[in-house]
Write a protein that holds these residues in place. Structure first.
Motif, mmCIF file in Angstrom:
data_model
loop_
_atom_site.group_PDB
_atom_site.id
_atom_site.type_symbol
_atom_site.label_atom_id
_atom_site.label_comp_id
_atom_site.label_asym_id
_atom_site.label_seq_id
_atom_site.Cartn_x
_atom_site.Cartn_y
_atom_site.Cartn_z
ATOM 1 N N ASN A 157 -5.301 -5.096 -0.796
ATOM 2 C CA ASN A 157 -5.999 -3.653 -0.265
ATOM 3 C C ASN A 157 -7.297 -3.666 0.297
ATOM 4 N N ARG A 158 -8.391 -4.526 -0.215
ATOM 5 C CA ARG A 158 -9.373 -4.867 0.382
ATOM 6 C C ARG A 158 -9.284 -5.488 1.444
ATOM 7 N N LEU A 159 -8.717 -6.440 1.685
ATOM 8 C CA LEU A 159 -8.476 -7.166 3.077
ATOM 9 C C LEU A 159 -7.890 -6.179 3.811
ATOM 10 N N MET A 160 -7.072 -5.397 3.721
ATOM 11 C CA MET A 160 -6.378 -4.527 4.671
ATOM 12 C C MET A 160 -7.470 -3.248 5.054
ATOM 13 N N LEU A 161 -8.315 -2.791 4.185
ATOM 14 C CA LEU A 161 -9.113 -1.659 4.341
ATOM 15 C C LEU A 161 -10.220 -2.229 5.203
ATOM 16 N N SER A 162 -10.505 -3.519 5.298
ATOM 17 C CA SER A 162 -11.571 -4.170 6.068
ATOM 18 C C SER A 162 -11.310 -4.542 7.541
ATOM 19 N N LEU A 163 -10.012 -4.475 7.718
ATOM 20 C CA LEU A 163 -9.583 -4.933 9.009
ATOM 21 C C LEU A 163 -8.992 -3.851 10.013
ATOM 22 N N GLY A 164 -8.622 -2.585 9.343
ATOM 23 C CA GLY A 164 -7.921 -1.534 10.161
ATOM 24 C C GLY A 164 -7.871 -0.146 9.446
ATOM 25 N N GLU A 165 -7.134 0.609 10.026
ATOM 26 C CA GLU A 165 -6.909 1.914 9.279
ATOM 27 C C GLU A 165 -5.542 2.497 9.435
ATOM 28 N N PRO A 166 -4.999 3.382 8.602
ATOM 29 C CA PRO A 166 -3.722 3.899 8.623
ATOM 30 C C PRO A 166 -3.530 5.085 9.690
ATOM 31 N N THR A 167 -2.550 4.926 10.076
ATOM 32 C CA THR A 167 -2.096 5.826 11.116
ATOM 33 C C THR A 167 -1.111 7.098 10.451
ATOM 34 N N PRO A 168 -0.856 8.160 11.241
ATOM 35 C CA PRO A 168 -0.393 9.403 10.312
ATOM 36 C C PRO A 168 1.208 8.991 10.534
ATOM 37 N N PRO A 169 2.171 9.476 9.630
ATOM 38 C CA PRO A 169 3.583 9.232 9.588
ATOM 39 C C PRO A 169 4.190 9.641 11.075
ATOM 40 N N ALA A 170 5.280 8.799 11.327
ATOM 41 C CA ALA A 170 5.967 9.162 12.716
ATOM 42 C C ALA A 170 6.356 10.464 12.636
ATOM 43 N N ALA A 171 6.569 11.221 13.753
ATOM 44 C CA ALA A 171 7.057 12.387 13.599
ATOM 45 C C ALA A 171 8.567 12.409 13.522
ATOM 46 N N GLN A 225 4.086 9.416 -0.125
ATOM 47 C CA GLN A 225 5.375 8.457 0.051
ATOM 48 C C GLN A 225 5.785 8.076 1.385
ATOM 49 N N ALA A 226 5.326 9.101 2.287
ATOM 50 C CA ALA A 226 5.629 9.036 3.943
ATOM 51 C C ALA A 226 5.303 7.848 4.440
ATOM 52 N N GLN A 227 6.012 7.257 5.305
ATOM 53 C CA GLN A 227 5.946 5.874 5.953
ATOM 54 C C GLN A 227 4.783 5.969 7.060
ATOM 55 N N LEU A 228 3.585 5.376 6.574
ATOM 56 C CA LEU A 228 2.356 5.483 7.471
ATOM 57 C C LEU A 228 2.430 4.248 8.337
ATOM 58 N N GLY A 229 1.906 4.291 9.678
ATOM 59 C CA GLY A 229 1.366 3.193 10.401
ATOM 60 C C GLY A 229 0.181 2.602 9.948
ATOM 61 N N TRP A 230 -0.300 1.559 10.770
ATOM 62 C CA TRP A 230 -1.542 0.978 10.474
ATOM 63 C C TRP A 230 -1.870 0.157 11.676
ATOM 64 N N GLU A 231 -3.290 0.404 12.194
ATOM 65 C CA GLU A 231 -3.705 -0.033 13.520
ATOM 66 C C GLU A 231 -4.844 -0.820 13.307
ATOM 67 N N PRO A 232 -5.064 -2.115 13.557
ATOM 68 C CA PRO A 232 -6.328 -2.823 13.451
ATOM 69 C C PRO A 232 -7.502 -2.732 14.318
ATOM 70 N N TRP A 233 -8.685 -3.115 13.824
ATOM 71 C CA TRP A 233 -9.990 -2.979 14.536
ATOM 72 C C TRP A 233 -10.309 -4.212 15.329
ATOM 73 N N LEU A 234 -9.437 -5.335 15.135
ATOM 74 C CA LEU A 234 -9.901 -6.764 15.879
ATOM 75 C C LEU A 234 -8.305 -6.773 16.616
ATOM 76 N N GLU A 235 -8.502 -7.639 17.655
ATOM 77 C CA GLU A 235 -7.117 -7.649 18.437
ATOM 78 C C GLU A 235 -6.135 -8.642 17.507
ATOM 79 N N PRO A 236 -4.949 -8.494 17.386
ATOM 80 C CA PRO A 236 -4.019 -9.249 16.888
ATOM 81 C C PRO A 236 -3.521 -10.093 17.910
ATOM 82 N N VAL A 237 -2.794 -11.224 17.282
ATOM 83 C CA VAL A 237 -2.091 -12.188 18.429
ATOM 84 C C VAL A 237 -1.115 -11.416 18.977
#
Length: 201
Positions: free
Chosen positions: A187-201, A18-30
């Motif tokens: 979900n399927r769209l997000m899973l195909s475009l990037g990956e989650p990052t750990p919760p902020a410290a 339930q912690a707040q994760l981040g997300w980073e794309p594998w393709l360049e966002p605008v």
């Protein structure tokens, strides 16, 4: 737009939370400073420009606009139908089934906040969608969401009857279906475009 895939160097989360994760794309966002008025219109809410996910989807602003308005209507239009907590539960169950750590974190957190039942939500995350739930409505919403997510053909009249037997009317049943169906796709769209990052410290 560069076609090269972005490689990230961070320790990826490997558990539902339930912690707040981040997300980073594998393709360049605008980039924020390059967003056009049409792309801002697609974002619907200008605050979404802070999200690399929505800035990536802003490359097709018309589809993003339709996606965001649908999302907002499913989860924020509370004129009758299913309470917000169970709408979030339907999305969390779909995300748990699909293995989308980021979406599961977002919607399980909202489900816990709106229901004030964080332990029940955590049981869904830790034990999976088959984990015991004492509330018949929660059980029915989870079961229907899982069936829709695995493959829509698995969803049947029996699931509708289970929802109805748990006290849901037609509008509430539609809300449960919409929440799961939307996030089954999202979900399927997000899973195909990037990956989650750990919760902020």
């Amino acid at each position: 737009m560069s076609e090269s895939v972005i490689r990230h160097d961070f320790e990826r989360p490997n558990a539902f939370t339930q912690a707040q994760l981040g997300w980073e794309p594998w393709l360049e966002p605008v980039p924020v400073d390059e967003l056009t008025p049409r792309q801002y219109e697609g974002l619907v809410d200008k605050g979404r420009a802070n999200s690399p996910y929505f800035r990536l989807l802003a490359r097709d602003p018309d589809i993003l606009g339709a996606r965001t308005r649908t999302d907002n209507d499913i989860f924020y239009n509370e004129k009758g139908g299913l309470p917000r907590a169970q709408r979030e539960l339907s999305a969390a169950a779909a995300s748990r089934t699909n293995g989308c750590l980021f979406c599961a974190s977002v919607h399980s957190r909202f489900a816990a906040q709106k229901s004030k039942r964080p332990e029940d939500v955590q049981r869904l995350l830790d034990g999976g969608t088959a984990a015991p739930q004492n509330d018949p409505q929660w059980r029915a919403v989870i079961d229907a969401s899982v069936a829709l997510t695995v493959t829509p053909g698995e969803f049947s009249a029996e699931h509708v009857q289970q929802l109805r037997d748990a006290g849901l009317d037609d509008l509430a049943i539609a809300d449960a279906i919409h929440g799961a169906a939307f996030f089954n796709w999202a979900n399927r769209l997000m899973l195909s475009l990037g990956e989650p990052t750990p919760p902020a410290a």
